[in-house]
Design a protein around this motif. Structure first.
Motif, short mmCIF file in Angstrom:
data_model
loop_
_atom_site.label_atom_id
_atom_site.label_comp_id
_atom_site.label_asym_id
_atom_site.label_seq_id
_atom_site.Cartn_x
_atom_site.Cartn_y
_atom_site.Cartn_z
N LEU A 250 -8.18 -6.76 11.67
CA LEU A 250 -8.07 -5.65 12.61
C LEU A 250 -9.39 -5.37 13.34
O LEU A 250 -9.38 -4.81 14.45
N GLU A 251 -10.49 -5.75 12.75
CA GLU A 251 -11.79 -5.44 13.34
C GLU A 251 -12.20 -6.43 14.43
O GLU A 251 -12.86 -6.05 15.41
N LYS B 180 -2.50 -3.80 18.03
CA LYS B 180 -3.74 -3.04 18.18
C LYS B 180 -4.34 -3.17 19.59
O LYS B 180 -5.18 -2.37 19.98
N SER C 111 0.85 -4.84 12.72
CA SER C 111 -0.44 -4.14 12.78
C SER C 111 -1.47 -4.94 13.56
O SER C 111 -2.26 -4.39 14.33
N HIS D 139 0.85 -1.18 0.00
CA HIS D 139 0.00 0.00 0.00
C HIS D 139 0.89 1.23 0.00
O HIS D 139 1.61 1.47 0.98
N ARG E 128 -0.26 -2.76 4.16
CA ARG E 128 -1.51 -2.71 4.92
C ARG E 128 -2.06 -4.12 5.05
O ARG E 128 -1.75 -5.01 4.25
N ARG F 51 -4.48 -7.12 4.64
CA ARG F 51 -5.28 -7.46 3.45
C ARG F 51 -6.77 -7.57 3.75
O ARG F 51 -7.61 -7.13 2.96
N PHE F 52 -7.10 -8.19 4.88
CA PHE F 52 -8.50 -8.38 5.24
C PHE F 52 -8.85 -7.48 6.43
O PHE F 52 -8.16 -7.52 7.47
N GLU F 53 -9.91 -6.69 6.31
CA GLU F 53 -10.30 -5.77 7.39
C GLU F 53 -10.62 -6.52 8.68
O GLU F 53 -10.41 -6.00 9.78
N GLU F 54 -11.12 -7.75 8.53
CA GLU F 54 -11.49 -8.53 9.73
C GLU F 54 -10.30 -8.77 10.65
O GLU F 54 -10.48 -8.91 11.87
#
Length: 564
Positions: free
Chosen positions: A215-216, A247, A243, A203, A208, A210-213
């Protein structure tokens, strides 16, 4: 004025200690560009070479330095039988989870250590069951949802193992980079397994997730298998991992690796950062590399490939976040491993002599002028690659004959490990046996091993990179291994041998190396032995007497041998 020196054979230096003397310091700096002051030891470090040796001796004599013995550390002694472990309590926790596996005492000790320390690096020897130990912790601590990050080759092994241990009572899902519409990725499972290759993506100028999940989701535990994959903080997978782990301070992080240090102590630093224990080992990176890596600022930046205070480092790691047991330390019933070298003839001696006598000319004659010009840009690297390929090509007929003889006189299973795909393809086709190599999926690897366990094929051929880690089950049917090529790192060799030398093996393991002293084999063999001394010092707490040699040293030995 007290002036002393000692010889550091590990890092090939002379270490000088004296009261401040501006003139003497100037003289030392003139000896070699890489002379440096190490504030951790309060010493001037002078590299020893054929160019500096006589100058160092003259300086020592002129300033009346007195020789002292280098500091000696005792090997790390750890008695797990004497550690304060409430076996009954830990066993009760496991019983309440209804595991289909019965944990051994050393695995209960690992569970106790993890409950005490929280984040940790599990460095247990290959084959001791690090997977089961991390699953035990997750289940007994109810640390769900749990994210498991692994090499692609073993993610379905983890799926099978978790379901098997919990008797299918836990929901476990494997994440795919491009899932099918009929079976989308399930991020709601208790255990989510994903491979390193797909956790991050480029990125802009960085990385970054790859999958938002990733971090979510509020992960309660992160497990990273074969965590030495994360030693390089600049790698895309390492940046993505950072990352994920940073968190939250609440998530439990376990790194699993039987080879935390693959060749040099500096490889540990990023692992320590990931488990958030770096500040308990050193104040910062600079102190770490100076104290444990002989670090100094060289002409092109920091040089960190040394090894200093290795046993102190091992002790500090064990106190803070690192657990390590050897197989024969805790599994008294494990049979011994016998290693033997089989010297074999080669069919291309002239080509090897030509390549070592004048490598660029050899490339020019065999591959053309363009290839020769390209080789000049990185001659050592290209030469190593070419000489290794020539070695296996020269040994191939002898290997083929040995395998024919094996089938004639013996019906025992034999697993053959190599590196070059062409040689493995040739042998696999010749003997009509399966090959585990690049391009074989994780599911197919396990399918091939299971098939080999019950079919009549005597041989199984394997590429070290593809089958040297994560493939389980060979030990249930085989106790004989043939290694036809040597890897660059001792950790790769240890992992490969660990395919047979692991829990479940009932016979003495025999590992045979097919080598020829007129090829690069002899230099590679010596180099592996030297490098192993450094890795054992940090990983196992065994004293190291000398530094491992590198690529350039291997080349120098080859050229010197050819001139004799």
């Amino acid at each position: 004025m007290n002036r002393t020196f000692y010889i550091d054979s590990v890092n090939a230096t002379v270490n000088l200690t004296f009261d401040f003397d501006e003139v003497l310091i100037k003289r030392i700096k003139q000896l070699d560009y890489n002379c440096r002051y190490n504030p951790e030891f309060k010493q001037w470090i002078v590299p020893v070479s054929k160019y500096t040796k006589s100058k160092i001796l003259s300086l020592i004599k002129e300033y009346a330095f007195k020789q002292t013995s280098p500091p000696i550390e005792e090997e790390v002694k750890v008695s797990y039988k004497q550690s304060e472990v409430d076996y009954a309590y830990l066993k009760g926790l496991c019983d309440s989870c209804g595991f289909t596996y019965i944990p051994r005492n050393y695995q209960l000790e690992s569970l106790g250590y993890a409950r005490e320390k929280g984040n940790l690096i599990n460095g247990d020897d290959v084959g001791l069951g690090k997977t089961f130990e991390s699953i035990m912790y997750a289940e007994t601590a109810n640390a769900f949802p749990c994210l498991v990050v692994v090499p692609a080759s073993v993610k379905y092994n983890w799926l099978e193992k978790w379901l098997e241990i919990t008797d299918n009572k836990r929901s476990v899902a494997v994440i795919e980079s491009s899932p099918k519409k009929k079976s989308p990725n399930n991020w709601n499972a208790d255990v989510v397994i994903i491979n390193y290759d797909i956790i991050g993506k480029k990125h802009s100028k960085g990385t970054r997730v790859r999958f938002e999940e990733l971090l979510e989701i509020d992960w309660k535990m992160n497990i990273f298998d074969e965590a030495h994959f994360l030693k390089d903080k600049k790698a895309q997978r390492s940046a993505a991992t950072k990352s994920i782990t940073q968190k939250s301070d609440e998530v439990i992080i376990q790194l699993l690796t039987g080879t935390a240090v693959m060749s040099k102590p500096v490889e540990l630093w990023n692992l320590l950062k990931l488990v958030k224990c770096d500040d308990q080992i050193a104040n910062d990176w600079y102190q770490f590399i100076r104290r444990y890596c002989g670090g100094y600022r060289g002409k092109f930046g920091w040089v960190t490939d040394g090894a200093t205070n290795t046993l102190e480092l091992n002790r500090r790691l064990r106190e803070v976040c690192y657990i390590r047991r050897e197989k024969r330390e805790v599994l008294s019933e494990m049979p011994e491993v016998t290693k033997q070298v089989i010297q074999v003839p080669i069919t291309n001696g002239k080509s090897i002599r030509d390549a070592t006598t004048n490598f660029i000319q050899y490339i020019r004659e065999t591959q053309g002028e363009d290839k020769a010009e390209s080789a000049m840009e990185a001659e050592h690297l290209v030469a190593i690659s070419v000489l290794r390929k020539l070695a296996i090509e020269g040994k191939l007929k002898a290997i083929e004959q040995l395998l024919k003889d094996w089938k004639t006189v013996c019906d025992k299973k034999l697993v053959i490990f190599g590196i070059h795909r062409e040689a493995l393809d040739y042998l696999s086709d010749k003997f009509k046996c399966d090959l585990i190599a690049g391009g074989v999926s994780a599911k197919d690897k396990q399918r091939i091993v299971k098939k080999w366990q019950v079919d009549d094929n005597v041989f199984l051929f394997c590429n070290m990179q593809s089958a040297g880690t994560g493939v389980d089950g060979m030990q249930n049917i085989c106790s004989n291994m043939l290694i036809i090529e040597l890897p660059w790192r001792p950790s790769d060799l240890a992992q490969t041998i660990g395919r047979l030398d692991r829990s479940g093996q009932e016979e003495g393991v025999t590992v045979s190396f097919m080598l020829n002293d007129d090829t690069i084999d002899s230099e590679m063999w010596e180099m592996l032995g030297d490098k192993e001394l450094v890795t054992e010092a940090v990983n196992k707490g065994i004293d190291v007497k000398r530094q491992g040699s590198g690529l350039k040293t291997v080349m120098k030995k080859i050229l010197k041998k050819n001139k004799k």
